[in-house]
Design a protein around this motif. Structure first.
Motif, PDB file in Angstrom:
ATOM      1  N   GLN A   1       0.805  -1.169  -0.079  1.00 50.64           N
ATOM      2  CA  GLN A   1       0.301   0.216  -0.200  1.00 50.64           C
ATOM      3  C   GLN A   1       1.227   1.753   0.208  1.00 50.64           C
ATOM      4  O   GLN A   1       0.461   2.402   0.642  1.00 50.64           O
ATOM      5  CB  GLN A   1      -0.709  -0.344   1.311  1.00 50.64           C
ATOM      6  CG  GLN A   1      -1.951  -1.026   1.218  1.00 50.64           C
ATOM      7  CD  GLN A   1      -2.994  -0.952   0.420  1.00 50.64           C
ATOM      8  OE1 GLN A   1      -3.336  -0.354   0.288  1.00 50.64           O
ATOM      9  NE2 GLN A   1      -3.073  -2.279  -0.432  1.00 50.64           N
ATOM     10  N   PRO A   2       1.709   1.092  -0.562  1.00 45.12           N
ATOM     11  CA  PRO A   2       2.149   2.667  -1.331  1.00 45.12           C
ATOM     12  C   PRO A   2       1.792   3.764  -1.322  1.00 45.12           C
ATOM     13  O   PRO A   2       0.391   3.612  -1.404  1.00 45.12           O
ATOM     14  CB  PRO A   2       3.872   2.383  -1.936  1.00 45.12           C
ATOM     15  CG  PRO A   2       2.872   1.208  -2.951  1.00 45.12           C
ATOM     16  CD  PRO A   2       2.573   0.244  -2.198  1.00 45.12           C
TER      17      PRO A   2
ATOM     18  N   SER B   1       7.341   7.384  -8.501  1.00 46.66           N
ATOM     19  CA  SER B   1       8.197   7.758  -8.605  1.00 46.66           C
ATOM     20  C   SER B   1       8.669   6.312  -9.208  1.00 46.66           C
ATOM     21  O   SER B   1       9.310   6.459 -10.358  1.00 46.66           O
ATOM     22  CB  SER B   1       8.538   7.692  -6.781  1.00 46.66           C
ATOM     23  OG  SER B   1      10.223   7.617  -6.965  1.00 46.66           O
ATOM     24  N   TYR B   2       8.051   5.166  -8.936  1.00 47.08           N
ATOM     25  CA  TYR B   2       8.451   3.814  -9.482  1.00 47.08           C
ATOM     26  C   TYR B   2       7.763   4.422 -11.317  1.00 47.08           C
ATOM     27  O   TYR B   2       9.046   3.282 -12.062  1.00 47.08           O
ATOM     28  CB  TYR B   2       6.877   2.522  -8.943  1.00 47.08           C
ATOM     29  CG  TYR B   2       7.133   2.532  -7.500  1.00 47.08           C
ATOM     30  CD1 TYR B   2       9.192   2.210  -7.402  1.00 47.08           C
ATOM     31  CD2 TYR B   2       6.408   2.198  -7.038  1.00 47.08           C
ATOM     32  CE1 TYR B   2       9.214   1.870  -6.312  1.00 47.08           C
ATOM     33  CE2 TYR B   2       6.890   1.480  -5.402  1.00 47.08           C
ATOM     34  CZ  TYR B   2       8.103   1.627  -5.044  1.00 47.08           C
ATOM     35  OH  TYR B   2       8.937   1.161  -3.557  1.00 47.08           O
ATOM     36  N   HIS B   3       6.612   4.647 -11.531  1.00 43.67           N
ATOM     37  CA  HIS B   3       6.933   4.950 -13.308  1.00 43.67           C
ATOM     38  C   HIS B   3       7.700   6.026 -13.835  1.00 43.67           C
ATOM     39  O   HIS B   3       8.085   5.428 -14.965  1.00 43.67           O
ATOM     40  CB  HIS B   3       5.011   5.593 -13.340  1.00 43.67           C
ATOM     41  CG  HIS B   3       3.569   4.964 -12.934  1.00 43.67           C
ATOM     42  ND1 HIS B   3       3.559   3.963 -14.114  1.00 43.67           N
ATOM     43  CD2 HIS B   3       2.838   4.574 -12.088  1.00 43.67           C
ATOM     44  CE1 HIS B   3       2.250   2.670 -13.614  1.00 43.67           C
ATOM     45  NE2 HIS B   3       1.922   3.761 -12.818  1.00 43.67           N
ATOM     46  N   ASN B   4       8.120   7.222 -12.854  1.00 36.67           N
ATOM     47  CA  ASN B   4       9.285   7.450 -13.288  1.00 36.67           C
ATOM     48  C   ASN B   4      10.612   7.063 -13.822  1.00 36.67           C
ATOM     49  O   ASN B   4      10.839   6.851 -14.324  1.00 36.67           O
ATOM     50  CB  ASN B   4       9.644   8.427 -12.734  1.00 36.67           C
ATOM     51  CG  ASN B   4       8.182   9.939 -12.832  1.00 36.67           C
ATOM     52  OD1 ASN B   4       7.561   9.987 -13.780  1.00 36.67           O
ATOM     53  ND2 ASN B   4       7.871  10.551 -11.610  1.00 36.67           N
TER      54      ASN B   4
ATOM     55  N   CYS C   1      18.618   8.450  -9.464  1.00 34.24           N
ATOM     56  CA  CYS C   1      19.596   7.136  -9.976  1.00 34.24           C
ATOM     57  C   CYS C   1      19.120   5.915  -8.411  1.00 34.24           C
ATOM     58  O   CYS C   1      19.372   5.381  -8.824  1.00 34.24           O
ATOM     59  CB  CYS C   1      21.269   7.640  -9.786  1.00 34.24           C
ATOM     60  SG  CYS C   1      21.641   8.723 -11.127  1.00 34.24           S
ATOM     61  N   LYS C   2      19.469   6.866  -7.483  1.00 32.49           N
ATOM     62  CA  LYS C   2      19.190   5.556  -6.170  1.00 32.49           C
ATOM     63  C   LYS C   2      17.155   4.891  -6.403  1.00 32.49           C
ATOM     64  O   LYS C   2      17.510   4.316  -6.451  1.00 32.49           O
ATOM     65  CB  LYS C   2      19.475   6.771  -4.887  1.00 32.49           C
ATOM     66  CG  LYS C   2      20.428   6.758  -4.835  1.00 32.49           C
ATOM     67  CD  LYS C   2      20.286   7.386  -3.124  1.00 32.49           C
ATOM     68  CE  LYS C   2      19.655   6.578  -1.736  1.00 32.49           C
ATOM     69  NZ  LYS C   2      19.974   7.254  -0.901  1.00 32.49           N
ATOM     70  N   LYS C   3      16.618   5.769  -7.222  1.00 33.59           N
ATOM     71  CA  LYS C   3      15.125   5.721  -7.269  1.00 33.59           C
ATOM     72  C   LYS C   3      15.069   4.427  -8.269  1.00 33.59           C
ATOM     73  O   LYS C   3      14.190   3.557  -8.269  1.00 33.59           O
ATOM     74  CB  LYS C   3      14.966   7.271  -7.782  1.00 33.59           C
ATOM     75  CG  LYS C   3      13.610   7.947  -6.165  1.00 33.59           C
ATOM     76  CD  LYS C   3      13.441   9.246  -6.768  1.00 33.59           C
ATOM     77  CE  LYS C   3      13.156  10.272  -5.404  1.00 33.59           C
ATOM     78  NZ  LYS C   3      12.393  11.160  -5.846  1.00 33.59           N
ATOM     79  N   ILE C   4      16.475   4.689  -9.329  1.00 33.60           N
ATOM     80  CA  ILE C   4      15.758   3.665 -10.348  1.00 33.60           C
ATOM     81  C   ILE C   4      16.325   2.704  -9.280  1.00 33.60           C
ATOM     82  O   ILE C   4      15.866   1.517 -10.175  1.00 33.60           O
ATOM     83  CB  ILE C   4      16.993   4.411 -11.614  1.00 33.60           C
ATOM     84  CG1 ILE C   4      15.752   5.699 -12.018  1.00 33.60           C
ATOM     85  CG2 ILE C   4      16.563   3.376 -12.347  1.00 33.60           C
ATOM     86  CD1 ILE C   4      16.957   6.339 -13.321  1.00 33.60           C
TER      87      ILE C   4
END
Length: 339
Positions: free
Chosen positions: A81-82, A89-92, A130-133
């Motif tokens: 449940q984010p 952010s995941y989509h980006n 970069c960290k999010k990717i």
């Protein structure tokens, strides 16, 4: 790869449609639509699952990167449940991986993944991006390992390089805080003060619903955050209590709403933020409010554990997010130390 007879087909319908892709099968000599989808990948996933249930498995079918993403994301959302901002952010991150979208998972090697990171860095995007990717890739490939789509995970080997901050975060000066307080007639200025005196992340504020604001007990309950420790109770500082009272009396489900009663997304709020900064001749980011709250608490010598609880940092003495009345009183006393 040509699909076997009886597998069905995916077509794209003409016109401006919300779900332009349709999966059809032939039954009794006639084509029957089985479902409509926003993207071809979603339609392909449905088609594969449909044929698996009906014992029409496509021999040699290889799951590609885009299919993995659209299989993993609903699974992850259902389990964890984010928040909306985290999902965005995941989509980006997925968009940054365009070169991988059509690649079969088993053909993706370390150098393919590292090239995604290196390309993002060459474009001048931040270390945080970069960290999010990397985080998104890690979650995707852990799921792929669990589902036995792959037998190796190269994500842990990715090198992000050194974190060179383009613009270090800076707290609001006392002069600027006073200027905010004297310019409450400017639209949105109250939201800046609420961020400063709660230490909320911008995503937490934008997703805060009025049913999680307890005026009588003078606290806010954060139920959606980017981290588990971010789920917490925040006492309402006496300086922003009247501002929150006014917001609670306006129409809409969310504490911070637009004129049409719809909630702000991050992009639209940033437009409002920029107007506020321009009107006040200031240069800050929404996240600077959180740093300001931390700095003000340090200056007021607020108890270390109370500070961590308010900001939603990991804290050893928080058990399952349960707060007693005594805890809330202590946190309220701590937050009101700052001026």
């Amino acid at each position: 790869m040509r699909k076997p007879n009886g597998y069905g087909s995916i077509k794209k319908l003409s016109g401006n449609r919300r779900r332009p892709f349709v999966f059809v099968i032939t039954k009794d000599g006639k084509q029957k639509a089985m479902g409509y989808f926003c993207s071809q990948v979603e339609a392909e996933i449905y088609a594969a699952d449909f044929n698996k249930k009906n014992n029409k498995i496509l021999h040699g079918h290889e799951i590609i990167f885009s299919e993995l993403f659209y299989r993993w994301l609903p699974f992850y959302i259902d389990k964890h449940q984010p928040s909306k901002s985290t999902i965005n952010s995941y989509h980006n991150s997925y968009k940054h991986c365009l070169s991988l979208h059509e690649m079969p998972l088993k053909k993706i090697k370390y150098y393919h993944l590292q090239d995604i990171i290196d390309t993002v860095k060459r474009k001048g995007l931040s270390y945080s991006t970069c960290k999010k990717i990397r985080s998104t890739l890690s979650l995707m490939f852990k799921y792929a390992l669990m589902m036995e789509y792959v037998d190796k995970n190269y994500v842990m080997l990715l090198n992000l390089g050194k974190n060179k901050q383009k613009r270090p975060h800076k707290p609001f000066t006392r002069q600027k805080i006073n200027k905010l307080c004297s310019n409450l007639n400017i639209e949105g200025v109250d939201t800046v003060l609420i961020l400063i005196y709660t230490g909320m992340r911008i995503g937490e504020l934008l997703e805060l619903t009025k049913d999680n604001v307890y005026l009588r007990q003078k606290y806010i309950k954060i139920t959606k955050s980017k981290t588990k420790s971010g789920l917490r109770i925040i006492p309402i500082h006496e300086k922003i209590f009247p501002l929150i009272q006014i917001r609670m009396q306006t129409p809409g489900k969310y504490l911070i709403c637009r004129h049409d009663e719809k909630p702000y997304n991050y992009s639209i709020y940033c437009t409002l933020w920029d107007k506020i900064m321009l009107a006040l001749n200031a240069k800050y980011t929404p996240h600077d409010c959180r740093h300001t709250c931390a700095t003000l608490m340090d200056n007021a010598e607020v108890n270390y554990n109370a500070k961590r609880k308010i900001l939603g940092h990991a804290c050893s003495d928080v058990t399952n997010g349960v707060y007693t009345h005594k805890d809330i009183r202590q946190l309220r006393k701590a937050i009101n130390k700052i001026k």
